[in-house]
Design an enzyme around this catalytic site. Structure first.
Site, PDB file in Angstrom:
ATOM      1  N   SER A   1      36.950 -65.274  67.951  1.00 33.26           N
ATOM      2  CA  SER A   1      37.673 -64.261  68.814  1.00 33.26           C
ATOM      3  C   SER A   1      38.696 -63.706  67.996  1.00 33.26           C
ATOM      4  CB  SER A   1      38.182 -64.804  70.137  1.00 33.26           C
ATOM      5  OG  SER A   1      38.830 -63.653  70.718  1.00 33.26           O
TER       6      SER A   1
ATOM      7  N   ALA B   1      43.609 -64.930  65.859  1.00 36.44           N
ATOM      8  CA  ALA B   1      42.092 -65.138  65.695  1.00 36.44           C
ATOM      9  C   ALA B   1      42.065 -66.564  66.271  1.00 36.44           C
ATOM     10  CB  ALA B   1      41.161 -64.679  64.950  1.00 36.44           C
ATOM     11  N   LYS B   2      40.625 -67.061  66.727  1.00 38.31           N
ATOM     12  CA  LYS B   2      40.532 -68.348  66.882  1.00 38.31           C
ATOM     13  C   LYS B   2      39.136 -68.722  66.846  1.00 38.31           C
ATOM     14  CE  LYS B   2      42.928 -72.255  67.541  1.00 38.31           C
ATOM     15  NZ  LYS B   2      44.344 -72.524  66.939  1.00 38.31           N
ATOM     16  N   GLY B   3      38.544 -69.635  66.379  1.00 38.51           N
ATOM     17  CA  GLY B   3      37.142 -69.868  66.364  1.00 38.51           C
ATOM     18  C   GLY B   3      36.957 -71.226  67.152  1.00 38.51           C
TER      19      GLY B   3
END
Ligand code: NAD
Length: 415
Positions: free
Chosen positions: A60, A105-107
């Protein structure tokens, strides 16, 4: 009692409070809340027994108004798009408050990494990298480790990405030192949490050497926070890990404890202390509490019993939204995660800058520049809190949201 919100709802509520306090328009609010890009991927991976398992992965990318997206990748059974989205949003505000030139962001991959062999994790990570390589990049989106991932995971990502794009150390941060990682990066979030913890102690009219500290979690963040508090003269009286907690009201020898844990032991192996119930650590009679393990540990149930007057959020969102209100009403000073653990992304910025310049810094320089940035972030947050009379969390969001809104405006997205 008010209903406690999910992490995503709680994060959006913090943005909305800042939007109202800053008098921002609806179109700006939408630009700040809606993630700019999100990707979901299916990851078929051959397991050691020859069968194929398909994992779900996410990235995201919340906002890149201030620079390339930046944020960790989490391997956890509960990783899903909503959770990844909430963590990505937090990164936007954290990078803005720390004033590093990144977005957020993050994954995540929905997997229990403990159930996979090293070979399976290697193949999963390479498949995930191949599935998102077109949306990440040194000037696009720079992942880092998070729960369930490590420097080794970053090495696999860097290698897989490099097989397509050429040698690119700056594609990830939190790498092994041998591959371009930065000295001091691993300790930075804990060190930074202790730096702002000491500032809050001084602002309360005391000094670190007069204070007692309890730390939940003795991993990367908790251990470095405990060590830095110890170095500053504070008495660290209790620490915990997933296997148990220990207490010694005369103070724990943190360097000795660190040696035990680095040798593969747990905090309960430390001899000169009494065992403590893990949950009781959070309500211990101490001056400063650092929850540095996992989310949602201070809840409406135990918040009224918290006795520490300063709570430093070493972990991401250890205090739920309703618990946060209870602590505020009780006059507790909560130093929010986007300030308290920003040392991690600040040192990641230093690692990225070193990779781009192909020039490595000495540890002394990393720590000096880290401390400077943490003090600046604390100063600007405290000044805002003093101006508006609100909590440090509200002030941190005000500063961060106004910085991101400003760049959104200058870029011409919203008038
Ligand atoms: P880690 O895996 O290195 O350490 C976690 C520690 O918490 C371990 O000691 C574990 O045993 C302990 N723990 C887990 N559950 C517990 C429980 N119920 N009670 C007591 N202890 C428990 O993880 P970390 O990197 O230190 O991250 C901790 C938190 O800090 C996470 O919320 C993470 O998102 C956040 N964070 C990490 C970084 C980073 O760069 N490492 C940066 C910013 C924020």
């Amino acid at each position: 009692m008010a209903q406690d919100s999910s992490m995503l709802d709680g994060t959006i509520a913090s943005i909305d409070t800042a939007v109202r306090s800053l008098g921002l328009e609806d179109d700006m609010r939408e630009t700040l809340v809606v993630p700019w890009r999100e990707i979901q991927v299916g990851l078929p991976v051959q397991m050691d027994d020859g069968n194929v398992r398909v994992f779900r992965g996410y990235r995201s990318q919340h906002n890149a108004a201030r620079g390339p997206y930046k944020g960790g990748i989490r391997y956890h059974p509960n990783a899903d798009l909503d959770h990844t989205r909430a963590l990505g949003m937090l990164m936007t505000w954290k990078t803005a408050l720390a004033d590093v030139p990144f977005g957020g962001a993050k994954g995540g991959v929905s997997v229990n990494p403990r159930e996979l062999s090293t070979g399976e994790l290697n193949r999963l990570t390479r498949r995930y990298t191949m599935s998102i390589h077109h949306v990440i990049g040194v000037n696009r989106d720079i992942p880092a480790p998070d729960l369930g991932t490590s420097a080794q995971t970053m090495a696999w990502i860097m290698d897989a990405y490099g097989s397509i794009h050429g040698h690119t150390p700056g594609i990830v941060t939190g790498k092994p030192i041998e591959l371009g990682g930065s000295l001091g990066r691993a300790e930075a979030p804990g060190r930074g949490a202790a730096v702002v913890g000491c500032r809050a102690i001084v602002d309360s009219g005391s000094t670190p050497d007069q204070c007692t500290v309890a730390v939940q979690g003795f991993g990367a963040v908790g251990a470095a926070a405990a060590q830095t508090m110890f170095d500053n003269g504070a008495k660290v009286i209790a620490v915990s890990d997933v296997d148990g907690a220990i207490i010694n009201t005369s103070g724990l020898d943190i360097p000795a404890l660190l040696r035990i844990v680095l040798d593969g032991g747990s905090v309960s192996d430390y001899a000169d202390a009494d065992p403590l119930d893990n949950v009781d650590l959070l309500t211990l009679d101490c001056d400063l509490l650092i929850p540095a393990a996992i989310e949602d540990v201070i809840t409406p149930e135990n918040a009224p019993d918290v006795r520490a007057s300063i709570i430093v959020e070493g972990a991401n969102r250890p205090v739920t939204s309703v618990a946060d209100e209870i602590l505020a009403d009780a006059g507790k000073n909560v130093i929010p995660d986007i300030l308290a653990n920003a040392g991690g992304v600040i040192a990641s910025y230093f690692e990225w800058a070193q990779n781009i310049q192909v020039f490595n810094w000495e540890l002394e320089r990393v720590n000096r520049e880290l401390d400077k940035k943490m003090h600046e972030a604390y100063d600007v947050t405290k000044a805002q809190a003093d101006r508006n009379g609100g909590s440090m969390r509200k002030a941190a969001f005000d500063v961060a949201v106004s910085r991101v809104a400003e760049t959104v405006k200058i870029r011409g997205y919203v008038g």
